[in-house]
Design a protein around this motif. Structure first.
Motif, PDB file in Angstrom:
ATOM      1  N   LEU A   1       4.882   1.807   0.398  1.00 37.41           N
ATOM      2  CA  LEU A   1       5.714   2.457  -0.614  1.00 37.41           C
ATOM      3  C   LEU A   1       5.661   3.963  -0.499  1.00 37.41           C
ATOM      4  CD1 LEU A   1       4.932   0.773  -4.030  1.00 37.41           C
ATOM      5  CD2 LEU A   1       6.999   0.575  -2.656  1.00 37.41           C
ATOM      6  N   ASN A   2       6.799   4.583  -0.724  1.00 37.18           N
ATOM      7  CA  ASN A   2       6.875   6.038  -0.778  1.00 37.18           C
ATOM      8  C   ASN A   2       6.824   6.450  -2.250  1.00 37.18           C
ATOM      9  OD1 ASN A   2       7.613   8.702  -0.731  1.00 37.18           O
ATOM     10  ND2 ASN A   2       9.589   8.387   0.314  1.00 37.18           N
ATOM     11  N   LEU A   3       5.662   6.913  -2.690  1.00 36.75           N
ATOM     12  CA  LEU A   3       5.470   7.180  -4.127  1.00 36.75           C
ATOM     13  C   LEU A   3       6.359   8.302  -4.643  1.00 36.75           C
ATOM     14  CD1 LEU A   3       1.600   6.839  -4.447  1.00 36.75           C
ATOM     15  CD2 LEU A   3       3.353   5.247  -5.241  1.00 36.75           C
ATOM     16  N   ALA A   4       6.830   9.137  -3.683  1.00 42.37           N
ATOM     17  CA  ALA A   4       7.654  10.269  -4.122  1.00 42.37           C
ATOM     18  C   ALA A   4       9.111   9.865  -4.332  1.00 42.37           C
ATOM     19  CB  ALA A   4       7.569  11.387  -3.085  1.00 42.37           C
ATOM     20  N   HIS A   5       9.458   8.639  -3.966  1.00 42.79           N
ATOM     21  CA  HIS A   5      10.862   8.255  -4.048  1.00 42.79           C
ATOM     22  C   HIS A   5      11.261   7.858  -5.470  1.00 42.79           C
ATOM     23  CE1 HIS A   5      14.629   6.233  -3.159  1.00 42.79           C
ATOM     24  NE2 HIS A   5      14.613   6.861  -2.002  1.00 42.79           N
ATOM     25  N   PRO A   6      12.451   8.345  -5.953  1.00 44.73           N
ATOM     26  CA  PRO A   6      12.872   8.058  -7.331  1.00 44.73           C
ATOM     27  C   PRO A   6      12.941   6.561  -7.652  1.00 44.73           C
ATOM     28  CG  PRO A   6      14.479   9.487  -6.222  1.00 44.73           C
ATOM     29  CD  PRO A   6      13.380   9.237  -5.256  1.00 44.73           C
ATOM     30  N   LEU A   7      13.336   5.749  -6.695  1.00 45.77           N
ATOM     31  CA  LEU A   7      13.420   4.308  -6.984  1.00 45.77           C
ATOM     32  C   LEU A   7      12.035   3.719  -7.258  1.00 45.77           C
ATOM     33  CD1 LEU A   7      16.099   2.775  -4.567  1.00 45.77           C
ATOM     34  CD2 LEU A   7      16.151   2.882  -7.066  1.00 45.77           C
ATOM     35  N   VAL A   8      11.050   4.219  -6.524  1.00 47.76           N
ATOM     36  CA  VAL A   8       9.689   3.721  -6.706  1.00 47.76           C
ATOM     37  C   VAL A   8       9.144   4.221  -8.039  1.00 47.76           C
ATOM     38  CG1 VAL A   8       7.347   3.727  -5.775  1.00 47.76           C
ATOM     39  CG2 VAL A   8       9.309   3.560  -4.230  1.00 47.76           C
ATOM     40  N   GLN A   9       9.499   5.471  -8.362  1.00 45.83           N
ATOM     41  CA  GLN A   9       9.060   6.017  -9.654  1.00 45.83           C
ATOM     42  C   GLN A   9       9.707   5.248 -10.800  1.00 45.83           C
ATOM     43  OE1 GLN A   9       9.903  10.179  -8.994  1.00 45.83           O
ATOM     44  NE2 GLN A   9       7.951  10.474  -7.919  1.00 45.83           N
ATOM     45  N   ARG A  10      10.980   4.877 -10.575  1.00 46.54           N
ATOM     46  CA  ARG A  10      11.691   4.100 -11.573  1.00 46.54           C
ATOM     47  C   ARG A  10      11.004   2.728 -11.769  1.00 46.54           C
ATOM     48  NH1 ARG A  10      17.029   3.619 -13.551  1.00 46.54           N
ATOM     49  NH2 ARG A  10      16.987   1.835 -14.947  1.00 46.54           N
ATOM     50  N   LEU A  11      10.575   2.169 -10.646  1.00 48.32           N
ATOM     51  CA  LEU A  11       9.906   0.875 -10.684  1.00 48.32           C
ATOM     52  C   LEU A  11       8.636   0.979 -11.538  1.00 48.32           C
ATOM     53  CD1 LEU A  11      10.443  -1.860  -9.372  1.00 48.32           C
ATOM     54  CD2 LEU A  11       9.162  -1.099  -7.390  1.00 48.32           C
ATOM     55  N   ASP A  12       7.967   2.109 -11.348  1.00 50.34           N
ATOM     56  CA  ASP A  12       6.708   2.334 -12.051  1.00 50.34           C
ATOM     57  C   ASP A  12       6.905   2.304 -13.571  1.00 50.34           C
ATOM     58  OD1 ASP A  12       4.041   2.734 -12.183  1.00 50.34           O
ATOM     59  OD2 ASP A  12       4.127   4.913 -11.897  1.00 50.34           O
ATOM     60  N   THR A  13       8.084   2.761 -14.021  1.00 50.67           N
ATOM     61  CA  THR A  13       8.321   2.828 -15.461  1.00 50.67           C
ATOM     62  C   THR A  13       9.089   1.614 -15.966  1.00 50.67           C
ATOM     63  OG1 THR A  13      10.343   4.084 -15.096  1.00 50.67           O
ATOM     64  CG2 THR A  13       8.333   5.352 -15.473  1.00 50.67           C
TER      65      THR A  13
ATOM     66  N   ARG B   1       0.827  -1.218   0.000  1.00 52.39           N
ATOM     67  CA  ARG B   1       0.000   0.000   0.000  1.00 52.39           C
ATOM     68  C   ARG B   1       0.859   1.266   0.000  1.00 52.39           C
ATOM     69  NH1 ARG B   1      -2.080  -0.976   6.073  1.00 52.39           N
ATOM     70  NH2 ARG B   1      -0.353   0.006   7.161  1.00 52.39           N
ATOM     71  N   VAL B   2       0.196   2.395  -0.149  1.00 46.69           N
ATOM     72  CA  VAL B   2       0.892   3.686  -0.202  1.00 46.69           C
ATOM     73  C   VAL B   2       1.168   4.150   1.226  1.00 46.69           C
ATOM     74  CG1 VAL B   2       0.698   6.091  -0.946  1.00 46.69           C
ATOM     75  CG2 VAL B   2      -0.261   4.247  -2.346  1.00 46.69           C
ATOM     76  N   SER B   3       2.381   4.625   1.491  1.00 44.69           N
ATOM     77  CA  SER B   3       2.768   4.982   2.848  1.00 44.69           C
ATOM     78  C   SER B   3       2.489   6.433   3.183  1.00 44.69           C
ATOM     79  CB  SER B   3       4.265   4.725   3.040  1.00 44.69           C
ATOM     80  OG  SER B   3       4.619   5.025   4.362  1.00 44.69           O
ATOM     81  N   THR B   4       2.150   6.670   4.462  1.00 45.54           N
ATOM     82  CA  THR B   4       2.065   8.054   4.933  1.00 45.54           C
ATOM     83  C   THR B   4       3.225   8.361   5.868  1.00 45.54           C
ATOM     84  OG1 THR B   4       0.745   7.305   6.787  1.00 45.54           O
ATOM     85  CG2 THR B   4      -0.447   8.151   4.877  1.00 45.54           C
ATOM     86  N   ARG B   5       4.103   7.370   6.102  1.00 44.69           N
ATOM     87  CA  ARG B   5       5.093   7.637   7.147  1.00 44.69           C
ATOM     88  C   ARG B   5       6.500   7.895   6.619  1.00 44.69           C
ATOM     89  NH1 ARG B   5       3.589   3.197  10.829  1.00 44.69           N
ATOM     90  NH2 ARG B   5       2.063   2.530   9.329  1.00 44.69           N
ATOM     91  N   LEU B   6       6.689   7.747   5.300  1.00 43.44           N
ATOM     92  CA  LEU B   6       8.042   7.864   4.752  1.00 43.44           C
ATOM     93  C   LEU B   6       8.274   9.203   4.062  1.00 43.44           C
ATOM     94  CD1 LEU B   6       8.300   4.307   3.154  1.00 43.44           C
ATOM     95  CD2 LEU B   6       9.227   5.071   5.350  1.00 43.44           C
ATOM     96  N   THR B   7       9.500   9.706   4.180  1.00 43.12           N
ATOM     97  CA  THR B   7       9.884  10.860   3.361  1.00 43.12           C
ATOM     98  C   THR B   7      11.149  10.532   2.569  1.00 43.12           C
ATOM     99  OG1 THR B   7      11.210  11.838   5.126  1.00 43.12           O
ATOM    100  CG2 THR B   7       8.902  12.531   4.968  1.00 43.12           C
ATOM    101  N   ASP B   8      12.134   9.883   3.219  1.00 41.29           N
ATOM    102  CA  ASP B   8      13.423   9.642   2.566  1.00 41.29           C
ATOM    103  C   ASP B   8      13.568   8.228   2.022  1.00 41.29           C
ATOM    104  OD1 ASP B   8      13.996  12.146   3.382  1.00 41.29           O
ATOM    105  OD2 ASP B   8      15.058  11.514   5.196  1.00 41.29           O
TER     106      ASP B   8
END
Ligand code: ADP
Ligand code: MG
Length: 633
Positions: A576-588, A533-540
Motif C-alpha cells: 500500500l502507498n500510504l500517501a495515496h488519497p484512496l488509501v487515506q480514504r480507506l483508512d477513514t 504491508r506498507v510499500s517503498t516502491r510506489l509514488t503515484d
C-alpha cells in the motif's frame, strides 16, 4: 504433387506445377523485374552445386568421373536465336528427379511462406529474395526454359528434356543422346536480349562466378569456334588469402551460400593451422530468414573436407542459438566419408564447434563496438535468438551478456539500445543493483507501478516486454559484479538510494502506526494475498502486488499454462502507498461493504497492472461503477 498425362509421342508427358511454384513464378516475374540479372547467379550457383555433388559421390565411385574427369561450367549464347545456355558436367538429373526438383518446392515452411505474402509488390519482392528463388528465376528473363540433363553414371541414351513456358505446366521427354550433367537453355524474352550480349554477359558472369571453385568458361571474344577460356579464378573463395579478397567478393559469396539477396552485416574468414587445420568463413545475415522460428528450418554450415563439398546444413558446428549464421567450414582433418552420425560424436568436431562459437561471438562483439548502427539492426532481427544462448550456452554467458540490448527508462522510445555496460556506467552513486521490470510489452513495463519510486529517485530501470525475458533473467545473477534485481519482487533494496525523507518514517514504524488498517485490508482480501504491508516502491499508484523473490511470475505462469501445465498459485504480497488519497480514504471508511469494495477494487487494479488481466473483469467493472455512482451522488 504433379499430375502427368502421357501424350501421343509415347515418352513425352505434360505435368502441372505445384500450386506454390505457380504462385512463385507469377510473383517473381513481376516483383523481381528490377533485379532480373540475378537469374544468372542462381543458375551458376546450381551448376556449381551439381559439380560439387558429383565430386562428392565420385569419392566412393570414381568411375562416375572417368569419361570426363574435369568438372566445369560453360556459358554460351546465340544472339540470333536469342538463347543463353548454362551448362555443367555435374551430377545431372534423371527424368523423375527433373519432375520432382523442377516442378515443386521442397523447402520446409513453403506454405507458411506463401501465406505471408501481402500482394504489396515491394514487400513481397523483399520476402521472395529471402525465400531464395533458385531455378525458377530463369523465367524472369526467359519466356521458355529448356533443361537437358543426364544423370552421372547413366548411359548417354538416358537423358531427359524438361521444358516450360511458365504457363502452369511443363513437359518432360526422353532424349536419345545427352551429355553428363545439365544444360539450361533460356529463350530470352524480347526485352531481355541484352543477356545475349557478350560484353554484358561477361561482366555478369565474372561477378557471379569469381568465387566458384570450378572453371567457368565462355567462348573467346569474337570467335564462333570451339575456343573456350575461363572467365573466373576457379579457386574457391575461402582458399584465397584474406588480403586478396574484396568486400564485393565476400558479399557475392554470401549470396551464393545463403541464398539471400540482402547484404550480410558482417563476416569472419579464418584459417586455423597447427594441431587442427580448417578454414571457416562465417556470415551474419542482414535479416532473419522466414523460417527462423520453425523447428524444422534448415540451418547449419556448408561442410567441405579438403576443398571437396560434403554436405549442406551441417548443424554440428554451431549451437542452436547461432542458427542464423551462414557460411562454410573446410576441414583438413575430417575423413572424406564423414557422415552426419559421425559428426555428432566426433571430438574433433566438438572442438571446432567451441572455436567457431567463440569466433561468432567475437565477431558480434566487434560489430557492436565498431558499428553500433549495424549492431542495432542485428539485434532487432536476432536479439531474441541470442537471448536463448544465455540458457543454452552457460559456458559463454560472460560473452553473451555484453551482447544483450534493452529498452530503458534512460532512453526515449522503446528501441532496445542499452547494453549492460551502459547501465553500469550510468549507475548512481550508492546504487548496488541493476534494476529491471518485465511486463507484457515494453510500454507496459515503462508504465509499471513497480518502478515509480525508482523513477522518482532517478534510478535507471531496464524495461523488458518479451516472453523470453522472464526466463532469461531467471538464469542470470549478475553482470560486472552487480546483481540483477526485479523491481516487482521482494524488497527493492534501495540501500543508500532510499529517500532521506522516508528515513524519518521507516516502513516498520509506518506499519506499526497503521497496523489497524493493514489488518482490516487483509481481512477484506482474505486468501487472495499472503500479506498486506506498507510499500517503498510506489509514488503515484495506491497499491501493487509483489511477488516473493522466487515465485513464478504471471508471465511465466501464462507460458506454462499454454503448455498445459498448471503451476501452483503463489500468493503475492499486497503493498500500500500510504500517501495515496484512496488509501487515506480507506483508512477513514468504517468497516463494512464499502470498505471491502474499495479494498477489492485496489486489489484488482494492482492485479491488472501486474499481469495485464484480472480473474473477473465484469465484477471489477461493476464494482468500479458502483463506487463512481456514489461519487456522483
Ligand atoms: P536450390 O538450389 O536451393 O535447391 P533451386 O530452385 O535452385 O533450389 O533448384 C532446385 C533443385 O533442382 C536443386 O535442388 C537440384 O536438385 C535441381 N537442380 C537445379 N539445377 C540443377 C543442375 N544444374 N544440375 C542438377 N540438378 C539441378
Ligand atoms: Mg539453387
Amino acid at each position: 504433387m504433379t499430375n502427368a498425362t502421357e501424350n501421343a509421342a509415347g515418352n513425352a508427358a505434360r505435368h502441372g506445377f505445384q500450386a506454390e511454384v505457380r504462385e512463385l513464378l507469377r510473383l517473381m516475374i513481376h516483383s523481381l523485374y528490377s533485379h532480373r540479372e540475378i537469374f544468372l547467379r542462381e543458375l551458376i550457383s546450381n551448376a556449381s552445386d551439381a559439380n560439387d555433388k558429383l565430386r562428392f559421390v565420385a569419392l566412393a565411385q570414381p568411375a562416375l568421373l572417368a569419361d570426363e574427369p574435369e568438372l566445369k561450367i560453360w556459358i554460351d549464347y546465340d544472339k540470333d536465336a536469342a538463347t543463353l545456355t548454362i551448362r555443367d558436367n555435374g551430377i545431372g538429373m534423371t527424368r523423375d528427379e527433373a519432375v520432382a526438383h523442377l516442378g515443386t518446392i521442397a523447402k520446409s515452411g513453403t506454405a507458411e511462406f506463401f501465406q505471408r505474402l501481402t500482394g504489396d509488390q515491394q514487400k513481397d519482392s523483399a520476402l521472395i529474395g529471402q525465400f531464395g528463388v533458385g531455378f525458377y528465376s530463369a523465367f524472369i528473363v526467359a519466356d521458355e526454359v529448356e533443361v537437358l540433363s543426364r544423370k552421372a553414371g547413366e548411359p548417354a541414351s538416358a537423358g531427359v528434356r524438361w521444358a516450360s513456358k511458365a504457363d502452369g505446366e511443363f513437359t518432360v521427354e526422353d532424349l536419345e543422346r545427352a551429355d553428363r550433367g545439365t544444360a539450361v537453355v533460356l529463350h530470352l524474352k524480347d526485352d531481355a536480349k541484352e543477356f545475349a550480349d557478350p560484353w554484358r554477359l561477361r561482366s555478369l558472369v565474372t561477378r557471379y562466378s569469381d568465387h566458384i571453385g570450378f572453371p567457368v568458361l565462355m567462348r573467346k571474344e569474337g570467335e564462333a569456334g570451339l575456343d573456350w577460356e575461363p572467365v573466373n579464378q576457379a579457386k574457391a573463395l575461402w582458399t584465397r588469402p584474406r588480403s586478396e579478397i574484396g568486400d564485393e567478393e565476400y558479399q557475392e559469396f554470401y549470396r551464393h551460400v545463403a541464398h539471400d539477396f540482402a547484404e550480410p552485416l558482417a563476416w569472419s574468414h579464418n584459417k586455423v593451422e597447427g594441431k587442427r587445420e580448417y578454414t571457416s568463413l562465417l556470415y551474419v545475415p542482414g535479416r532473419a530468414p522466414f523460417d527462423l522460428w520453425q523447428r524444422d528450418a534448415t540451418r547449419g554450415l556448408k561442410l567441405y573436407v579438403r576443398r571437396v563439398f560434403i554436405m549442406d546444413d551441417a548443424v554440428q558446428f554451431l549451437p542452436l542459438y547461432l542458427r542464423f549464421i551462414r557460411g562454410i567450414v573446410d576441414s583438413n582433418d575430417l575423413p572424406l566419408n564423414v557422415s552426419r552420425e559421425l559428426l555428432q560424436r566426433d571430438a574433433e568436431v566438438e572442438a571446432m564447434r567451441a572455436a567457431l562459437t567463440r569466433r561468432v561471438l567475437d565477431m558480434l562483439a566487434k560489430l557492436a563496438k565498431d558499428e553500433p548502427e549495424k549492431y542495432a539492426a542485428f539485434w532487432k532481427e536476432f536479439g531474441n535468438v541470442i537471448k536463448e544462448g544465455i540458457a543454452e550456452d552457460a559456458g559463454n554467458r560472460e560473452r553473451i551478456l555484453p551482447l544483450l540490448r534493452f529498452a530503458s527508462t534512460h532512453d526515449e522510445g522503446n528501441e532496445p539500445k542499452t547494453a549492460l555496460a551502459d547501465y553500469v556506467a550510468r549507475m548512481k552513486e550508492g546504487q548496488a543493483k541493476i534494476y529491471y521490470v518485465i511486463a507484457e510489452t515494453v510500454d507496459a513495463a515503462r508504465g509499471s507501478p513497480y518502478i515509480e519510486k525508482l523513477r522518482e529517485r532517478g534510478v535507471e530501470v531496464l524495461l523488458m516486454g518479451d516472453r523470453v525475458d522472464e526466463w532469461v533473467m531467471g538464469q542470470v545473477r549478475e553482470f560486472d559484479g552487480k546483481q540483477f534485481k526485479d523491481a516487482a519482487r521482494g524488497d527493492l533494496d534501495l540501500g543508500a538510494l532510499a529517500d532521506p525523507a522516508d528515513a524519518g518514517t521507516p516502513t516498520d514504524e509506518a506499519a506499526k502506526q497503521n497496523e489497524g488498517l493493514l489488518k482490516r485490508i487483509k481481512d477484506a482480501l482474505g486468501e487472495r494475498v499472503a500479506e498486506v504491508r506498507v510499500s517503498t516502491r510506489l509514488t503515484d499508484s495506491p497499491a501493487c502486488l509483489v511477488l516473493a523473490e522466487h515465485d513464478l511470475s504471471s508471465q511465466l505462469r501464462k507460458i506454462l499454462a499454454a503448455t498445459g501445465q498448471t503451476p501452483p498459485e503463489g500468493k503475492p504480497v499486497f503493498e500500500l502507498n500510504l500517501a495515496h488519497p484512496l488509501v487515506q480514504r480507506l483508512d477513514t471508511t468504517a468497516a463494512g461493504s464499502d470498505f471491502d469494495e474499495l479494498a477489492l477494487l485496489l486489489f484488482d487494479q494492482a492485479r491488472l497492472a501486474e499481469s495485464g488481466s484480472i480473474a473477473n473483469p465484469g465484477e471489477f467493472v461493476r464494482r468500479l461503477n458502483r463506487l463512481l455512482g456514489q461519487l456522483m451522488r
